[in-house]
Design an enzyme around this catalytic site. Sequence first.
Site, mmCIF file in Angstrom:
data_model
loop_
_atom_site.group_PDB
_atom_site.id
_atom_site.type_symbol
_atom_site.label_atom_id
_atom_site.label_comp_id
_atom_site.label_asym_id
_atom_site.label_seq_id
_atom_site.Cartn_x
_atom_site.Cartn_y
_atom_site.Cartn_z
ATOM 1 C CB ILE A 1 8.101 31.089 16.543
ATOM 2 C CG1 ILE A 1 7.118 31.026 15.374
ATOM 3 C CG2 ILE A 1 7.760 30.118 17.635
ATOM 4 C CD1 ILE A 1 7.095 29.670 14.652
ATOM 5 C CB CYS A 2 3.908 32.933 17.319
ATOM 6 S SG CYS A 2 2.149 33.257 17.150
ATOM 7 C CB SER A 3 2.653 35.429 21.332
ATOM 8 O OG SER A 3 2.652 34.119 21.847
ATOM 9 C CB THR B 1 8.654 37.711 18.599
ATOM 10 O OG1 THR B 1 7.288 38.148 18.452
ATOM 11 C CG2 THR B 1 8.936 36.572 17.647
#
Length: 172
Positions: free
Chosen positions: A100-102, A104
């Site tokens: 999720i978010c950074s 990824t």
Amino acid sequence: MKKAAVLMARGFEEGETVTIIDILRRAGIACDSFSFGEAFVTGMHGMQVKADKAFGPEIEGYDMVILPGGRPGGDNLRGNPAVLDLIRKFDAEGKFVAAICSGTVALSDAGIIAGRRVTGYVGYDKKLIGGIFEDKPVVRDGSLITSQGPATPYPFAYALAEALGADTAVLR
């Protein structure tokens, strides 16, 4: 019982991480947090959270690895060669890899998103090189599950629980 491992690197996003662990445990999934050389990990907003376990070979026995975001949590995950190797190993074995978010961006750095549908934080369509970016809260492409950011940990955690076979209807 299915097992999920949540990686907590210094600077992790607290809301994403704690929500994911909470929902998975409520769904009856064995979910452990793993840290890198420290028992208490400091998140991006200064919260200190005690990890359940230290990162090591034991994690390879899990069914899913989850990478939360955060600043610099996401960068700390992607900068760790052992994390990138674990992502590649899980992916090659058909185990679930979720971020999720950074978090990824580590999937991109590990080279596992080429030609696969993914999502991530605002503007990450330019960072998730090789992936087919979709502007959706959660995207699942086989054993790869991605999510956008701090506003999406609930739908993300539900998708993770369902992927591991949990009946999430009792949680809603």
